[in-house]
Write a protein that holds these residues in place. Structure first.
Motif, PDB file in Angstrom:
ATOM      1  N   PRO A 190       0.837  -1.205   0.000  1.00 55.41           N
ATOM      2  CA  PRO A 190       0.000   0.000   0.000  1.00 55.41           C
ATOM      3  C   PRO A 190       0.869   1.252   0.000  1.00 55.41           C
ATOM      4  CG  PRO A 190      -0.874  -1.610   1.529  1.00 55.41           C
ATOM      5  CD  PRO A 190       0.435  -2.165   1.052  1.00 55.41           C
ATOM      6  N   ALA A 191       0.595   2.179  -0.902  1.00 54.74           N
ATOM      7  CA  ALA A 191       1.469   3.337  -1.109  1.00 54.74           C
ATOM      8  C   ALA A 191       1.743   4.105   0.178  1.00 54.74           C
ATOM      9  CB  ALA A 191       0.865   4.257  -2.162  1.00 54.74           C
ATOM     10  N   GLN A 192       0.749   4.229   1.039  1.00 54.41           N
ATOM     11  CA  GLN A 192       0.939   4.999   2.274  1.00 54.41           C
ATOM     12  C   GLN A 192       1.911   4.317   3.238  1.00 54.41           C
ATOM     13  OE1 GLN A 192      -1.908   3.665   1.255  1.00 54.41           O
ATOM     14  NE2 GLN A 192      -2.923   2.511   2.891  1.00 54.41           N
ATOM     15  N   ASP A 193       2.180   3.019   3.009  1.00 53.19           N
ATOM     16  CA  ASP A 193       3.117   2.283   3.872  1.00 53.19           C
ATOM     17  C   ASP A 193       4.490   2.104   3.215  1.00 53.19           C
ATOM     18  OD1 ASP A 193       1.199   1.942   5.852  1.00 53.19           O
ATOM     19  OD2 ASP A 193       0.387   0.145   4.900  1.00 53.19           O
ATOM     20  N   PHE A 194       4.727   2.788   2.098  1.00 54.12           N
ATOM     21  CA  PHE A 194       5.986   2.624   1.361  1.00 54.12           C
ATOM     22  C   PHE A 194       7.196   2.927   2.242  1.00 54.12           C
ATOM     23  CE2 PHE A 194       9.196   4.074  -1.786  1.00 54.12           C
ATOM     24  CZ  PHE A 194       9.244   2.938  -2.581  1.00 54.12           C
ATOM     25  N   ASP A 195       7.190   4.103   2.884  1.00 51.54           N
ATOM     26  CA  ASP A 195       8.309   4.490   3.750  1.00 51.54           C
ATOM     27  C   ASP A 195       8.412   3.584   4.974  1.00 51.54           C
ATOM     28  OD1 ASP A 195       8.761   6.531   1.985  1.00 51.54           O
ATOM     29  OD2 ASP A 195       7.707   8.038   3.179  1.00 51.54           O
ATOM     30  N   SER A 196       7.271   3.288   5.583  1.00 48.10           N
ATOM     31  CA  SER A 196       7.270   2.469   6.797  1.00 48.10           C
ATOM     32  C   SER A 196       7.829   1.076   6.517  1.00 48.10           C
ATOM     33  CB  SER A 196       5.843   2.356   7.352  1.00 48.10           C
ATOM     34  OG  SER A 196       5.328   3.626   7.667  1.00 48.10           O
ATOM     35  N   PHE A 197       7.496   0.520   5.366  1.00 46.87           N
ATOM     36  CA  PHE A 197       7.986  -0.813   5.019  1.00 46.87           C
ATOM     37  C   PHE A 197       9.506  -0.800   4.885  1.00 46.87           C
ATOM     38  CE2 PHE A 197       9.116  -4.208   2.104  1.00 46.87           C
ATOM     39  CZ  PHE A 197       8.355  -5.265   2.570  1.00 46.87           C
ATOM     40  N   ILE A 198      10.050   0.209   4.188  1.00 42.61           N
ATOM     41  CA  ILE A 198      11.506   0.297   4.015  1.00 42.61           C
ATOM     42  C   ILE A 198      12.196   0.522   5.354  1.00 42.61           C
ATOM     43  CG2 ILE A 198      13.378   1.619   2.952  1.00 42.61           C
ATOM     44  CD1 ILE A 198      11.547   2.118   0.576  1.00 42.61           C
ATOM     45  N   ASN A 199      11.608   1.377   6.200  1.00 42.09           N
ATOM     46  CA  ASN A 199      12.197   1.610   7.531  1.00 42.09           C
ATOM     47  C   ASN A 199      12.179   0.348   8.378  1.00 42.09           C
ATOM     48  OD1 ASN A 199      12.847   4.353   7.199  1.00 42.09           O
ATOM     49  ND2 ASN A 199      10.731   4.960   7.605  1.00 42.09           N
TER      50      ASN A 199
END
Length: 312
Positions: free
Chosen positions: A125-134
């Motif tokens: 999900p696009a809104q979780d893009f940064d959170s997933f990488i972190n």
């Protein structure tokens, strides 16, 4: 009749101006979408690269932007090294479930006792893009490189929407004319044009659905490598030891492969040895006859011309 013909011609002109509908993948990777990485995020495709040294400073990876006015597509790739391959694989599965990521493709190579590799393509999900990488940075593996791309497809999306609206208007008008048409020729022409409009609409709506999915779900390529020592922290002595270990492993693997190949070739070797044994006497006899014939020829030459006999 003239009004009907004029209307059909106007529909065809509008269709020509709009261009024929393309499939999702063909239109998505047009020249517009492959803009240079140096362009700004809202002007085409923006490129970002992030390495492990930045993460060591305690920073947080951030590329996603909440923007309702633009259609942004996020893609990227991440390379990770791990000493505990099995443990990290379980950890990765947990991260995928936590962020509701879908594994689009997966390829794994190697076996336990040797170096293993895994390549995955996941949709997040696009809104979780940064959170997933972190979350990957906080994991037990060593993230060595992250590269991301932000593609602004707003122009193509809006153009596609306008084209859909135009074709839907045409379809409504064609249906109205079809209900009042009395001439068989007019009916055939209207149905033919209606079929073309329906086909274009179907392609454009499918393309819109593909773009909506790309906006809602980002694509991330993951590469996981099993290592003995993390490359970012390796010293010369460690590299030398690893080279020695690797050379012995390669030599051992070569011997194992050689033995296995020899076993596979054993039936052919047995047949070849049997043929040599069967034909050894005929071949020896043939060789002896050739030698005797050559000696007799040489002896005859010596009698007639001793000089030429020496050359022979």
């Amino acid at each position: 009749m003239k009004k009907l013909t004029a209307f059909i011609l106007s529909c065809l002109m509008l269709a020509g101006c709009g261009g024929s509908a393309k499939s999702g993948s063909e239109q998505y990777y047009s020249a517009d979408s492959m803009a240079a990485p140096a362009e700004a995020a809202y002007g085409g495709m923006a490129y970002n690269s992030y390495d492990a040294e930045e993460a060591d400073e305690g920073s947080s990876y951030s590329v996603y932007q909440e923007d309702s006015a633009n259609k942004l597509v996020y893609t990227g790739n991440v390379h990770i090294e791990t000493k505990e391959y099995d443990a990290f694989r379980d950890e990765l599965n947990g991260i995928l479930k936590e962020y509701h990521a879908v594994t689009q493709s997966m390829q794994e190579s190697g076996s336990s006792g040797s170096r293993r590799y895994m390549n995955l393509t996941v949709r997040i999900p696009a809104q979780d893009f940064d959170s997933f990488i972190n979350a990957l940075y906080k994991g037990s593996g060593e993230v060595t490189n992250v590269s991301t791309w932000v593609d602004n497809i707003t122009k193509r999306y809006n153009s596609n929407e306008t084209r859909i609206e135009t074709l839907e208007t045409q379809r409504t008008r064609l249906l109205e004319l079809l209900q009042t048409a009395e001439n068989l020729t007019d009916v055939i022409q209207l149905e033919q044009r209606l079929s073309e409009v329906e086909y274009e609409l179907n392609n454009l709506k499918n393309y819109k659905a593909d773009m909506d999915e790309d906006v809602q779900y980002s694509t991330l390529d993951l590469t996981i490598s099993e290592v003995i020592i993390y490359n970012s922290k390796v010293t010369f002595v460690q590299r030398f030891r690893e080279a020695l270990t690797g050379s012995w492993t390669n030599f051992r693997d070569f011997l194992e492969d050689f033995v296995i190949d020899a076993v596979y070739a054993l039936p052919f070797l047995i047949v070849l040895a049997a043929l040599i044994w069967l034909f050894r006497k005929p071949l020896r006899t043939l060789n002896e006859r050739r030698k005797a014939k050559r000696a007799a020829k040489k002896a005859a030459k010596e009698k007639s011309d001793p000089v030429k006999a020496e050359e022979i």
